[in-house]
Structure formats: structure tokens, C-alpha cells
Design a protein around this motif. Structure first.
Motif, PDB file in Angstrom:
ATOM      1  N   PRO A  25       0.817  -1.230   0.000  1.00 16.59           N
ATOM      2  CA  PRO A  25       0.000   0.000   0.000  1.00 16.59           C
ATOM      3  C   PRO A  25       0.843   1.270   0.000  1.00 16.59           C
ATOM      4  N   TRP A  26       1.932   1.261   0.749  1.00 11.85           N
ATOM      5  CA  TRP A  26       2.818   2.428   0.788  1.00 11.85           C
ATOM      6  C   TRP A  26       3.485   2.652  -0.568  1.00 11.85           C
ATOM      7  N   ARG A  27       3.980   1.593  -1.178  1.00 14.80           N
ATOM      8  CA  ARG A  27       4.650   1.741  -2.466  1.00 14.80           C
ATOM      9  C   ARG A  27       3.674   2.231  -3.533  1.00 14.80           C
ATOM     10  N   GLU A  28       2.454   1.728  -3.511  1.00 16.39           N
ATOM     11  CA  GLU A  28       1.455   2.188  -4.477  1.00 16.39           C
ATOM     12  C   GLU A  28       1.145   3.669  -4.282  1.00 16.39           C
ATOM     13  N   PHE A  29       1.016   4.071  -3.027  1.00 13.33           N
ATOM     14  CA  PHE A  29       0.767   5.485  -2.719  1.00 13.33           C
ATOM     15  C   PHE A  29       1.927   6.346  -3.200  1.00 13.33           C
ATOM     16  N   LEU A  30       3.145   5.913  -2.917  1.00 17.65           N
ATOM     17  CA  LEU A  30       4.324   6.678  -3.291  1.00 17.65           C
ATOM     18  C   LEU A  30       4.440   6.802  -4.808  1.00 17.65           C
ATOM     19  N   HIS A  31       4.164   5.730  -5.510  1.00 14.09           N
ATOM     20  CA  HIS A  31       4.274   5.770  -6.966  1.00 14.09           C
ATOM     21  C   HIS A  31       3.233   6.703  -7.571  1.00 14.09           C
ATOM     22  N   GLN A  32       2.046   6.716  -6.990  1.00 12.36           N
ATOM     23  CA  GLN A  32       1.027   7.655  -7.454  1.00 12.36           C
ATOM     24  C   GLN A  32       1.468   9.098  -7.173  1.00 12.36           C
ATOM     25  N   ARG A  33       2.041   9.294  -6.031  1.00 16.89           N
ATOM     26  CA  ARG A  33       2.472  10.641  -5.635  1.00 16.89           C
ATOM     27  C   ARG A  33       3.618  11.138  -6.518  1.00 16.89           C
ATOM     28  N   LEU A  34       4.514  10.238  -6.884  1.00 17.86           N
ATOM     29  CA  LEU A  34       5.657  10.599  -7.724  1.00 17.86           C
ATOM     30  C   LEU A  34       5.316  10.563  -9.208  1.00 17.86           C
ATOM     31  N   ALA A  35       4.177   9.970  -9.531  1.00 14.73           N
ATOM     32  CA  ALA A  35       3.766   9.787 -10.933  1.00 14.73           C
ATOM     33  C   ALA A  35       4.764   8.928 -11.697  1.00 14.73           C
ATOM     34  N   LYS A  36       5.393   7.997 -10.994  1.00 18.60           N
ATOM     35  CA  LYS A  36       6.280   7.030 -11.647  1.00 18.60           C
ATOM     36  C   LYS A  36       6.512   5.867 -10.691  1.00 18.60           C
ATOM     37  N   ASN A  67       4.343  11.970   5.757  1.00 21.94           N
ATOM     38  CA  ASN A  67       3.291  12.793   6.353  1.00 21.94           C
ATOM     39  C   ASN A  67       2.005  12.696   5.543  1.00 21.94           C
ATOM     40  N   ALA A  68       2.144  12.768   4.231  1.00 17.16           N
ATOM     41  CA  ALA A  68       0.973  12.688   3.365  1.00 17.16           C
ATOM     42  C   ALA A  68       0.291  11.327   3.500  1.00 17.16           C
TER      43      ALA A  68
END
Length: 289
Positions: free
Chosen positions: A214-225, A276-277
Motif C-alpha cells: 500500500p505504501w509503495r502504491e501510494f508513493l508511486h502515485q504521488r511521484l507519478a512514476k 506525512n501525506a
């Protein structure tokens, strides 16, 4: 002056992070004060060479009175580590920064040079070089950043029901989990610990979070990559620097090493911004398997 991103809800720079965490120091806290600056008289290149040969300084200021510095002898570091005087150059306005400059902000002013003279009002107050960032004041600021990363990482896992009352949800090896289970049982008996994830060491927290889908999916969405594991580690595996801070090792023994770590310092604030996000997400998140 190098400008870092402005502090916003979604992006936080390192200087802003230190203000938020209450860990603020200024250039004046680590600079060489005016009374302790080693300088030479105008034209005394031999004196400058002797100082550099003995102490390997980045720069030797030139002054007639020890208060005003119209020029400096610049130095360069050879491949074998020796310092030599290279040129004599007149000082300009770009060679000065206020001694009130926040230390975390001043750090990034050294990405392309090794020294600054500092000012209080319109008078020289000291000399600041990259070596000052080995001082405890900057080490404290780094520790505050690493501590916040560790705290937010543990909370992120726990909020996703990973490593709360036991090891469930933590993607770590059985050998590691067995050792942590024994520690957790002891902690609960003797010290009242109630979260399994709090037994993880810094590098284990990093490993568990890196493998947390879940964290990696969130991070990838946030980074757009999408980051590969090696790319993720390059950006956010801060274990090496954290261990140096914790064990009191010299962080920046040479200027090239200092320059290598400017990106790492930036990544501390960036990583905390992402964490934080993630912590602000209100939808239910279910841990895998």
C-alpha cells in the motif's frame, strides 16, 4: 544563493523541516569567530602555504588588521589528499552570508564552494567552511530528521495493521521475526511495550516499509512514476548516514564526500513529506495477507 522549495503542505525543504521540528541552529553557532580566524598579511603567500601545509585549510583570508578581508588565498585538494594554495582572489559580495543564516539552509550554499565569510550587520563576524557541518549542531538536526522518519515509518505500518500486536503484515525474514518476537515478549513483560513494530531497528523499518505494497502504491502515485527497489533504496535508504550520525563518525571528511551527501540531505525532507501525506489518508487501509 541557492533557493530550496518553499514550505507547503505537500512539500517541505530541509530548513523548513528543522523549523517544524524545533531544531534550529544558525551559522554563528558553528563558524570560526572573527577572533580565531587564521589570516596572513597581503602578499604573504609563503605564510599561506605554511598554514595550508600544516592544517589543510580550504581558504586562508588576507588582512592587514584582522577585521577586513579584501582577498583570500584559495586552495585545492590533490588526489592524495594534500592541500595546496592555488590563487589569490579578491573577495566580493558573493563571498559573504549573514551569520544568522539557518544552519540547515546554509548547508545547501556549499554545493559549489567550500567557504564563506560571515557578517553581523556590515562587519565580518567569522568564517564558515563545509567542515563545520561535522559539528554536533548539524548532527542534531540530522538526528531529528532520522528520528521523524523512523517514527512516521513505524506509524505507517501500524496504521495498516502491520506489526501491531505481533509480526503479522511485516514482510521480513523468519530469522529476523523470531529475534524480534523474543525482544517483544521481553519488552511487554518488563517495560509495557504494546506495538511489535517498535522493536524494529532503523534498517528493519526501512526494509519492512519498502516491501509494504500500500505504501509503495501510494508513493508511486504521488511521484507519478514507479520506482524499482534499487531506485527506492538510492533515494530513501538513509541507514548509512543515520548510523554515522548515531555513532559519532565524521560525516564529511572531504569536500567531495560533502557534495555527494547534499542530495541525501534533501531526500530526508522529501521522504518525511511523503510519509506525512501517507499518514493523513483517512480511508481504511488493509494490510496484505
Amino acid at each position: 544563493m541557492i533557493r530550496r522549495p518553499a514550505l507547503t503542505s505537500s512539500n517541505i525543504d530541509f530548513a523548513g523541516l528543522m523549523q517544524t521540528l524545533g531544531e534550529t541552529f544558525a551559522a554563528r553557532d558553528v563558524m570560526v569567530p572573527l577572533s580565531d580566524i587564521e589570516f596572513v598579511a597581503p602578499g604573504d603567500e609563503d605564510g599561506a602555504r605554511r598554514i595550508v601545509a600544516a592544517k589543510r585549510y580550504s581558504v586562508v583570508p588576507v588582512s592587514s588588521d584582522g577585521k577586513n578581508f579584501a582577498s583570500v588565498f584559495c586552495t585545492a585538494r590533490s588526489a592524495c589528499g594534500d592541500r595546496t594554495v592555488t590563487t589569490s582572489e579578491a573577495t566580493s559580495i558573493s563571498d559573504y552570508i549573514p551569520d544568522s543564516t539557518p544552519l540547515a539552509e546554509a548547508f545547501f550554499l556549499f554545493e559549489d564552494r567550500e567557504w564563506y565569510l560571515t557578517l553581523s550587520g556590515n562587519r565580518v563576524s567569522g568564517l564558515l567552511t563545509y567542515w563545520a557541518f561535522n559539528r554536533r549542531e548539524f548532527r542534531i538536526q540530522l538526528y531529528a530528521g532520522f528520528s521523524r522518519i523512523e517514527e512516521l515509518s513505524r506509524d505507517a505500518l501500524a496504521k495498516d495493521d502491520c506489526g501491531v500486536s505481533d509480526e503479522r503484515g511485516l514482510n521480513l525474514t523468519q530469522k529476523v521475526l523470531e529475534r524480534l518476537r523474543a525482544q517483544f515478549d521481553l519488552t511487554r513483560r518488563e517495560m509495557g511495550g504494546n506495538r511489535f513494530v517498535d522493536e524494529l531497528q532503523f534498517h528493519q523499518v526501512h526494509d519492512a516499509l519498502r516491501k509494504h505494497a500500500p505504501w509503495r502504491e501510494f508513493l508511486h502515485q504521488r511521484l507519478a512514476k514507479t520506482l524499482s527497489n534499487s531506485e527506492y533504496d538510492r533515494l530513501y535508504d538513509l541507514t548509512t548516514m543515520r548510523d554515522k550520525v548515531m555513532h559519532g563518525r565524521v560525516l564529511f571528511p572531504t569536500y567531495p564526500i560533502f557534495k555527494q551527501f547534499t542530495e541525501v540531505i534533501d531526500n530526508i525532507a522529501e521522504f518525511i513529506g511523503h510519509l506525512n501525506a501517507y499518514s493523513e489518508i483517512t480511508v481504511n487501509r488493509v494490510a496484505p495477507g
